[in-house]
Motif scaffolding. Structure first.
Motif, PDB file in Angstrom:
ATOM      1  N   THR A 167      43.997  60.360  26.031  1.00  0.00           N
ATOM      2  CA  THR A 167      44.731  59.144  25.702  1.00  0.00           C
ATOM      3  C   THR A 167      44.250  57.959  26.525  1.00  0.00           C
ATOM      4  N   SER A 168      43.439  58.210  27.549  1.00  0.00           N
ATOM      5  CA  SER A 168      43.032  57.089  28.389  1.00  0.00           C
ATOM      6  C   SER A 168      41.704  56.521  27.912  1.00  0.00           C
ATOM      7  N   LYS A 169      41.619  55.214  28.041  1.00  0.00           N
ATOM      8  CA  LYS A 169      40.403  54.527  27.619  1.00  0.00           C
ATOM      9  C   LYS A 169      39.742  53.966  28.862  1.00  0.00           C
ATOM     10  N   GLU A 170      38.416  53.963  28.837  1.00  0.00           N
ATOM     11  CA  GLU A 170      37.730  53.391  29.983  1.00  0.00           C
ATOM     12  C   GLU A 170      36.562  52.552  29.490  1.00  0.00           C
ATOM     13  N   ARG A 171      36.431  51.354  30.025  1.00  0.00           N
ATOM     14  CA  ARG A 171      35.330  50.488  29.650  1.00  0.00           C
ATOM     15  C   ARG A 171      34.201  50.753  30.629  1.00  0.00           C
ATOM     16  N   VAL A 172      33.077  51.186  30.125  1.00  0.00           N
ATOM     17  CA  VAL A 172      31.973  51.485  31.042  1.00  0.00           C
ATOM     18  C   VAL A 172      30.773  50.595  30.741  1.00  0.00           C
ATOM     19  N   TYR A 173      30.039  50.296  31.797  1.00  0.00           N
ATOM     20  CA  TYR A 173      28.845  49.451  31.706  1.00  0.00           C
ATOM     21  C   TYR A 173      27.676  50.272  32.224  1.00  0.00           C
ATOM     22  N   PRO A 174      26.985  51.000  31.312  1.00  0.00           N
ATOM     23  CA  PRO A 174      25.976  51.973  31.746  1.00  0.00           C
ATOM     24  C   PRO A 174      24.833  51.327  32.537  1.00  0.00           C
ATOM     25  N   GLN A 175      24.595  50.020  32.345  1.00  0.00           N
ATOM     26  CA  GLN A 175      23.461  49.403  33.041  1.00  0.00           C
ATOM     27  C   GLN A 175      23.841  48.829  34.395  1.00  0.00           C
ATOM     28  N   GLY A 176      25.052  49.095  34.834  1.00  0.00           N
ATOM     29  CA  GLY A 176      25.457  48.646  36.171  1.00  0.00           C
ATOM     30  C   GLY A 176      25.366  47.141  36.336  1.00  0.00           C
ATOM     31  N   GLU A 177      24.674  46.734  37.408  1.00  0.00           N
ATOM     32  CA  GLU A 177      24.635  45.310  37.752  1.00  0.00           C
ATOM     33  C   GLU A 177      23.620  44.512  36.943  1.00  0.00           C
ATOM     34  N   THR A 178      22.707  45.200  36.253  1.00  0.00           N
ATOM     35  CA  THR A 178      21.580  44.514  35.603  1.00  0.00           C
ATOM     36  C   THR A 178      22.042  43.405  34.651  1.00  0.00           C
ATOM     37  N   PHE A 179      23.123  43.672  33.938  1.00  0.00           N
ATOM     38  CA  PHE A 179      23.552  42.729  32.902  1.00  0.00           C
ATOM     39  C   PHE A 179      24.705  41.838  33.338  1.00  0.00           C
ATOM     40  N   GLN A 180      25.010  41.858  34.618  1.00  0.00           N
ATOM     41  CA  GLN A 180      26.105  41.012  35.087  1.00  0.00           C
ATOM     42  C   GLN A 180      25.546  39.776  35.766  1.00  0.00           C
ATOM     43  N   PRO A 181      26.263  38.690  35.735  1.00  0.00           N
ATOM     44  CA  PRO A 181      27.577  38.469  35.121  1.00  0.00           C
ATOM     45  C   PRO A 181      27.521  38.096  33.635  1.00  0.00           C
ATOM     46  N   LEU A 182      26.376  38.341  32.981  1.00  0.00           N
ATOM     47  CA  LEU A 182      26.283  37.987  31.564  1.00  0.00           C
ATOM     48  C   LEU A 182      27.352  38.688  30.736  1.00  0.00           C
ATOM     49  N   LEU A 183      27.459  40.009  30.902  1.00  0.00           N
ATOM     50  CA  LEU A 183      28.448  40.754  30.115  1.00  0.00           C
ATOM     51  C   LEU A 183      29.866  40.386  30.524  1.00  0.00           C
ATOM     52  N   GLY A 184      30.074  40.202  31.814  1.00  0.00           N
ATOM     53  CA  GLY A 184      31.418  39.894  32.285  1.00  0.00           C
ATOM     54  C   GLY A 184      32.274  41.137  32.306  1.00  0.00           C
ATOM     55  N   TYR A 185      33.567  40.963  32.101  1.00  0.00           N
ATOM     56  CA  TYR A 185      34.479  42.093  32.179  1.00  0.00           C
ATOM     57  C   TYR A 185      35.695  41.818  31.314  1.00  0.00           C
ATOM     58  N   ALA A 186      36.451  42.862  31.049  1.00  0.00           N
ATOM     59  CA  ALA A 186      37.718  42.715  30.321  1.00  0.00           C
ATOM     60  C   ALA A 186      38.715  43.606  31.027  1.00  0.00           C
ATOM     61  N   SER A 187      39.538  42.998  31.824  1.00  0.00           N
ATOM     62  CA  SER A 187      40.470  43.765  32.635  1.00  0.00           C
ATOM     63  C   SER A 187      41.883  43.277  32.361  1.00  0.00           C
ATOM     64  N   LEU A 188      42.789  44.228  32.212  1.00  0.00           N
ATOM     65  CA  LEU A 188      44.184  43.832  31.969  1.00  0.00           C
ATOM     66  C   LEU A 188      44.714  43.056  33.165  1.00  0.00           C
ATOM     67  N   GLU A 189      44.189  43.411  34.338  1.00  0.00           N
ATOM     68  CA  GLU A 189      44.710  42.804  35.549  1.00  0.00           C
ATOM     69  C   GLU A 189      44.086  41.431  35.811  1.00  0.00           C
ATOM     70  N   TYR A 190      42.759  41.347  35.623  1.00  0.00           N
ATOM     71  CA  TYR A 190      42.076  40.126  36.023  1.00  0.00           C
ATOM     72  C   TYR A 190      41.595  39.287  34.840  1.00  0.00           C
ATOM     73  N   GLY A 191      42.054  39.631  33.628  1.00  0.00           N
ATOM     74  CA  GLY A 191      41.634  38.852  32.471  1.00  0.00           C
ATOM     75  C   GLY A 191      40.215  39.212  32.065  1.00  0.00           C
ATOM     76  N   SER A 192      39.542  38.292  31.384  1.00  0.00           N
ATOM     77  CA  SER A 192      38.201  38.620  30.944  1.00  0.00           C
ATOM     78  C   SER A 192      37.268  37.447  31.186  1.00  0.00           C
ATOM     79  N   ALA A 193      35.974  37.746  31.221  1.00  0.00           N
ATOM     80  CA  ALA A 193      34.973  36.718  31.484  1.00  0.00           C
ATOM     81  C   ALA A 193      33.675  37.120  30.818  1.00  0.00           C
ATOM     82  N   GLY A 194      32.727  36.195  30.805  1.00  0.00           N
ATOM     83  CA  GLY A 194      31.409  36.472  30.250  1.00  0.00           C
ATOM     84  C   GLY A 194      31.479  36.785  28.763  1.00  0.00           C
ATOM     85  N   LEU A 195      30.527  37.622  28.327  1.00  0.00           N
ATOM     86  CA  LEU A 195      30.505  37.950  26.898  1.00  0.00           C
ATOM     87  C   LEU A 195      31.738  38.739  26.484  1.00  0.00           C
TER      88      LEU A 195
END
Lengths: 469, 428
Positions: A71-99
């Protein structure tokens, strides 16, 4: 009494009709406005129940995925830091940024408002957002990232023919996989890892000369005329300096040796109207139509595109000092424009959007943004950039079998700090397939710090093209 | 017979489809299959009872209300399964009460014999609530007996309606013509209008003391509309205006929470996370539904709005089945109210006429006040949406009222045919 009943019945019916108008107001007229209300948590809450679509590179390499474990969902970024901050993030706690923020409508599948989809929604209980395929090539991204790692700066690679963004690296970066755990540490890390440096403003330094060139051409100046660079000159009481005396130079040599005095003198000659018009043609003072917000580049602190320039400031602007500010992303676009015979294509990151049934619901099309130069003007700048690689300051960017056209820049950030190292290049010069802009913040000289990174990216890109055919 | 079975099966289909969707979505437990089965069985048994006892009244009224009940049940399962279990029990009791009143009550006309008794009963119920009542969310309007809470003000609706209908039945002419001349207007004397106003004032006063302002507003409008309907004199509507202004102003300055409510109503966005939270969330839910809705079980209102199962059930419905569904619900209420007026017009005696129309007015006013509240067209006053909101007292009382309405309808069609054949029969 029947009359009374009828009157009351009428009052009731009218009241209910009035009530229905209220529903029309909220559900039809005002629905979009309400969605934008900051107190409306609809989009954030939908996030909990919609499986966010994946983000993939142009070859299908996963950049961001939602993995479901029970039942749990997890957002994973397999390329680690390579694509940041371009991809950004989507967090319930901190909102979202980037793509993750910019593409939320696609990733959550909210933008498909067809009637069929709405009806499906009522019965189709499993909800999944759309997958987004980017124009980014993760191999180029990795090459650029490896080159820039440990420094601060940005690398942007664009396909000049269609505006596809092939790589977009910003350093320092962060790992979005552990964002919520490391939030404080990321916030406090030096160099603003959450900020995309490709979209930040920096002085362009000598890179500006390719832009000033357009003004020179349009003023009718003869590019074969030679000018004696004595190492410094005085314009309106202000000393314009060069690192060394370049001697007798024509336009090509002035660009190849990056001669400040040549461009200052000839720029002033051309006049501020022609200069500002040329600058505007390259997109200064305009918002770039793009999936992410890029602040418009500007000529002065107060006005991105002033009507009048004070003469000393104008002189400094011709070689990218003074108050000129531009983002690495915009510089990459200008480079791509020179490569593409003067036409700057609208940049884009989305290649296509695919829904859960694997149907393409959006596909980006090449589109012209600005015609910055005529074909002839573009050719002239290109020949100067080729000379810069073959005999001038840009020689560290040369490749053995492919002709590269490039320009260096070492921009003074103000104060006594080390200069920002710039390098722009495109290749192959006769049939450009990639345009690159590299910025190494406080990296020293463009040829020394930035050129090797651009060279590696171009090499990788063209090796891939050879392999493809 | 076939027609009424068909109508009920259509209605029950809504329940089963809704339940099916929610079950697939893992939002409803298996116990609801039994609950829904019991409810369906009771509905179908009802058809046969109607058939064998020869029900001859309005055939659309009950199926329409049944549809409202069923939509309410589906949404209650979706919003709060634990409460839905209770509501199923109350809906079953309500069905039995409906048939009990329809067939058990030999002649509704007898109800008209106890006019002051009804008035007193209404007052007594309210006084008891004031003394023994429990305060929940600011309003002192329920009494707890063991583990069951009951809201006497719902029962007061029946008592007050019966009082008003019988009272106006007797005093209609005097109220209509008037005996005292004031300027251009002739008004009824103290003795004619007095008892009506006194009981009305007491009821409203006690409700205000309980801070049941929504219910007070319902009763006030009910009394004004009924007297206007009976007398067809505009002056009664006019006379109510200063009352509204004065009591509204008084309420505004006397009760802190009235001021807050009004301020929130005027601009909920100033404090959308504090005082305006309820109405803001309600509007976010409603507007999020757009035309076709988010689909059953997909809305956010059910989690975000406070009291989604009572005051705001309509916001959840408007979100999940959209403008289309919300309009359908509104239409159902319009049909019920209009059928009540139709029953009233056909009724053979004046008491029946006033009572039937009164029931229609009551239901219409209740629905309008709460629906206008959740859509920010009026300041929000929390009252249940008849047959839909969670609450046993409200469900039971409105089923009884529906029973009375059906009884009037049944007895009037009956009487017309009797008059035609020229004989007088008791009941059924």
């Amino acid at each position: 009494m029947t009359g009374g009943i009828r009157k009351i019945a009428l009052i009731m019916v009218f009241s209910f009709v009035f009530l229905s108008l209220g529903l029309v107001y909220w559900q039809v007229v005002n629905a979009d406005t309400m969605l934008e209300n900051p107190a409306n948590r609809r989009t954030i809450l939908l996030e909990k129940r919609i499986i966010r679509g994946g983000i993939y590179d142009v070859n299908g390499v996963a950049l961001a995925e939602t993995r479901i474990d029970g039942t749990s969902k997890e957002r994973v970024y397999p390329q680690g830091e390579t694509f940041q901050p371009l991809l950004g993030y989507a967090s319930l706690e901190y909102g979202s940024a980037g793509l993750e923020a910019a593409l939320a409508e696609n990733l959550l599948g909210l933008n498909d408002n067809s009637l069929v989809r709405e009806v499906q929604d009522s019965f189709d209980l499993e909800r999944r957002g759309n997958d987004v395929i980017l124009t980014i090539d993760s191999r180029l991204q990795k090459t650029a990232y490896d080159g820039l790692k440990g420094k601060a700066g940005a690398v942007v690679a664009i396909d000049p023919r269609n505006g596809d963004v092939l790589a977009l690296v910003s350093q320092p970066s962060f790992d979005a996989n552990t964002l919520e755990k490391d939030w404080e540490a990321i916030l406090n890390k030096a160099g603003s890892p959450l900020l995309n440096h490709a979209f930040s403003h920096f002085p362009p330094g000598s890179i500006m000369k390719v832009i000033t060139s357009a003004a020179l051409f349009r003023a009718g100046q003869d590019m074969t005329d030679i000018y004696n660079c004595e190492g410094s000159t005085i314009i309106n009481g202000q000393i314009i300096q060069d690192g060394q005396a370049h001697g007798w130079v024509n336009y090509d040599l002035a660009l190849a040796y990056s001669c400040n005095t040549y461009f200052a003198v000839h720029g002033i000659d051309a006049g501020q109207d022609i200069f500002l018009q040329a600058v505007s043609g390259f997109g200064f003072g305009r918002e770039i139509p793009f999936e992410l917000y890029v602040p418009p580049s500007s000529i002065t602190k107060d006005e991105s595109l002033p009507a009048n320039l004070e003469i000393n400031l104008f002189a400094e602007s011709t070689f990218g000092q003074g108050q000129v500010m531009i983002s690495p992303f915009h510089i990459a676009l200008i480079t791509a424009g020179i490569a593409n015979k003067g036409e700057i294509m609208t940049p884009h990151l989305i290649d296509r959007v695919i829904n859960t049934k694997q149907n393409i619901i959006y596909e980006s099309q090449p589109e012209l943004w600005l015609t910055a130069l005529s074909t002839d003007e573009a050719e002239k700048i290109k020949s100067g950039m080729i000379l810069a690689v073959n005999e001038g300051t840009a020689s560290p960017g040369a490749l053995p079998e492919i002709q590269v056209a490039a320009k260096t820049g070492s921009a003074e950030p103000g104060g006594n700090k080390t200069t920002h190292a710039w390098f722009i290049a495109f290749a192959p010069a006769d049939d450009p397939q990639i345009a690159v802009a590299v910025l190494v913040e406080h990296g020293g000289s463009g040829g020394g710090a930035a050129a090797p990174i651009a060279k590696a990216v171009i090499e990788k890109a063209l090796e891939r093209k050879v392999g493809d055919s | 017979m076939l027609n009424s079975i068909l109508l009920r099966i259509l209605t029950l289909a809504i329940l089963w489809i809704g339940l099916g969707v929610l079950t697939i979505d893992n939002m409803a437990g298996n116990q609801f299959i039994w609950q829904a089965a019991a409810f369906s069985l009771l509905v179908l048994i009802g058809v046969f009872i109607e058939f064998f006892l020869g029900y001859d009244g309005d055939t659309n009224l009950f199926p329409v209300v049944l549809t409202i009940i069923v939509i309410g049940l589906v949404f209650l399962i979706r919003i709060n399964p634990a409460m839905a279990v209770d509501q199923f029990i109350w809906a079953n009791i309500g069905l039995m009460a409906y048939y009990g009143v329809l067939f058990g009550l030999r002649d509704y006309k007898k109800l008209g014999q106890y006019q002051y008794l009804w008035g007193l009963a209404a007052l007594l119920l309210l006084v008891l609530t004031l003394i023994f009542g429990v305060t929940i969310y600011g309003a002192t309007n329920s009494i707890r007996v063991g583990s069951i809470g009951f809201q006497p003000e719902e029962l007061v609706k029946i008592a007050l309606l019966l009082f008003m209908a019988s009272y106006l039945d007797i005093n209609k002419e005097l109220l209509r013509i008037g005996t005292v001349q004031v300027g251009r207007f002739s008004l009824p004397d103290k003795r004619t209008l007095g008892p009506y106003i006194i009981i009305g004032m007491f009821v409203l006063g006690i409700l205000a003391a309980q801070k049941s302002l929504g219910t007070a507003l319902v009763f006030f409008l009910l009394m004004v509309f009924i007297i206007y309907m009976v007398t067809e004199r505009f002056i009664y509507l006019l006379m109510s205006l200063p009352v509204i202004v004065v009591s509204g102003t008084l309420g505004y300055f006397l009760f802190g929470h009235v001021r807050v409510r009004v301020a929130i109503w005027l601009d909920p966005w100033i404090d959308a996370t504090g005082g305006g939270y309820q109405i803001a969330q309600s509007l976010f839910a409603i507007s999020g539904g757009r035309i076709l809705g988010t689909g059953l079980g997909n809305g956010i209102g059910a989690y975000q709005i406070p009291f989604p199962e009572t005051d705001f059930i309509f916001a959840v419905i408007a979100e999940e089945i959209g403008f289309v569904g919300a309009m359908a619900v509104i239409s159902l209420f319009i049909i019920v109210v209009m059928r009540a007026f139709a029953v009233s017009i056909k009724a053979v005696d004046r008491f029946g006429q006033i009572l039937a129309a009164g029931i229609g007015i009551l239901i219409g006013v209740e629905a309008l006040i709460i629906l206008a509240g959740v859509t920010k067209m009026l300041p929000l006053t929390g009252i249940p949406l008849p047959w839909m909101s969670y609450g046993g007292s409200s469900m039971l009382v409105h089923c009884i009222l529906l029973g009375i309405l059906a009884n009037i309808s049944h007895n009037s069609s009956f009487s017309i045919s009797d008059i035609q054949v020229g004989k007088r029969v008791g009941v059924l």
